[in-house]
Design an enzyme around this catalytic site. Structure first.
Site, PDB file in Angstrom:
ATOM      1  CE  LYS A  97       7.960  -7.080   5.686  1.00  0.00           C
ATOM      2  NZ  LYS A  97       7.050  -6.270   5.438  1.00  0.00           N
ATOM      3  N   GLY A 158       2.337   1.123   3.797  1.00  0.00           N
ATOM      4  CA  GLY A 158       0.957   2.135   4.749  1.00  0.00           C
ATOM      5  C   GLY A 158       0.309   3.050   3.923  1.00  0.00           C
ATOM      6  CB  ALA A 184       4.025  -2.484   0.987  1.00  0.00           C
ATOM      7  N   GLY A 185       1.334  -1.400  -0.019  1.00  0.00           N
ATOM      8  CA  GLY A 185       1.269  -0.897  -0.383  1.00  0.00           C
ATOM      9  C   GLY A 185      -0.529  -1.317  -1.012  1.00  0.00           C
ATOM     10  CG  ASN A 206      -0.285  -4.690   9.264  1.00  0.00           C
ATOM     11  OD1 ASN A 206      -1.667  -4.177   9.466  1.00  0.00           O
ATOM     12  ND2 ASN A 206       0.327  -4.412   9.661  1.00  0.00           N
ATOM     13  CB  THR A 207      -1.802  -0.389   5.880  1.00  0.00           C
ATOM     14  OG1 THR A 207      -0.542   0.314   6.749  1.00  0.00           O
ATOM     15  CG2 THR A 207      -1.894   1.403   6.107  1.00  0.00           C
TER      16      THR A 207
END
Lengths: 258, 66
Positions: A97, A158, A184-185, A206-207
């Site tokens: 990535k 995040g 992301a997001g 992830n986050t």
């Protein structure tokens, strides 16, 4: 049943990719991966702490998962290429990535450096999945550079803010002949489902899991949402109309006059 | 003899091979990647790689990341 995702000759059943950062403890990661049914898992590469040489995230990732190292920490193409080559030398495969970030406040990716790194690494035989700001021209250049998929951000890394770039991602899905993976997001399962209904090939989360009160439970919720969204996309949702259109017949009412 | 590992000075036996150094220090051989003076050394070459005074090693490993 949802179709498997094809990337660089791999057939992937789970369209939920997960990241392994920021979990309170690495020991929860195998449970999160199982609950998410994830098959593609991201990791980062860092200097080993010579005082704690036993720490290694790969020990917590089940065999059979595709490990996708990221190039986080890279500020330009050259640094991303160096990190990718180090990752490959670990023997964990050739997926990478690309993440090139020189902005510390919003962590927005540098598309131009990302394109350069993609070209070099794709030529070296890497399966390259670049993280990018959703821009059609940049995405087309990533296609030409040999990317295996394109990973636009939904919101800054995040933030759990959801699909703030939705209309731009929709354009990429329409125009780019590679899988579009929203990275992301995404903060909630409903947002993952929304991305999948639009035709995103997968999402990377992830986050949202790492910061949930119950990461394992929310991983399960994300898995269900991603699957539902994909099935809905394949089913072909009905068109949106400006005015009401009755669902019940407009004849045979139980009254005599209008 | 001293070598630099991830920016820190570390004592090492003179003429030690990279493979022996990794073993001696208890690093997880199958989980790390080593750069010696900015060149990646593949695991199969560690045994042939003899460390010299002042060598600079970068030892990297995987951590959680998204």
């Amino acid at each position: 049943m949802a179709e498997p995702l094809k990337i660089a000759g791999y057939s992937i059943n789970s369209r939920l990719f997960i990241g392994t950062g920021k979990f309170a403890s690495n020991t929860i990661i195998p449970e999160v991966i199982a609950a998410a049914s994830a098959e593609v898992v991201t990791v980062a590469l860092r200097r080993m702490d010579i005082n704690f040489p036993d720490e290694n995230i790969v020990n917590f990732i089940p065999k059979g998962c595709i490990i996708m190292p990221n190039t986080s920490g890279a500020r330009n193409a050259e640094e991303a290429i160096r990190i990718a080559r180090l990752a490959q030398a670990s023997g964990c495969g050739n997926w990478i990535k690309i993440e090139v970030i020189a902005d510390n406040r919003y962590l927005l990716p540098d598309n131009q450096e990302t394109i350069k790194a993609t070209e070099v690494l794709a030529n070296e035989g890497f399966v390259v999945l670049p993280y990018m700001s959703p821009d059609l021209m940049a995405a087309r250049r990533l296609v030409d550079a040999g990317a295996a998929a394109v990973m636009p951000l939904g919101a800054p890394i995040g933030t759990n803010r959801g699909l703030k770039t939705k209309e731009l991602i929709r354009i990429l899905i329409e125009e780019i002949p590679l899988p579009i993976i929203v990275d992301a997001g995404i903060g909630k399962p409903s947002e993952a489902a929304e991305a999948m209904e639009m035709g995103a090939a997968a999402v990377l989360v992830n986050t949202a899991m790492a910061t949930a009160q119950n990461p394992v439970a929310i991983a399960k919720a994300f898995a269900l949402a991603v699957k539902a969204g994909r099935i809905a996309f394949e089913a072909g949702p009905g068109a949106i109309q400006a005015y009401a259109n009755a669902s019940s017949p407009l004849t045979g009412f139980l009254r005599d006059s209008l | 003899m001293q070598v630099t590992v991830n920016g820190q000075l570390v004592q090492a036996t003179p003429e030690i091979s990279l493979a022996e150094l990794v073993k001696e220090k208890g690093w997880q051989a199958e989980r790390i990647v080593v750069e010696l003076n900015d060149v990646i050394i593949s695991r199969t070459d560690w045994v042939h790689c003899i460390m010299k005074q002042g060598d600079k090693l970068e030892v990297v490993t995987f951590v959680g990341g998204g």
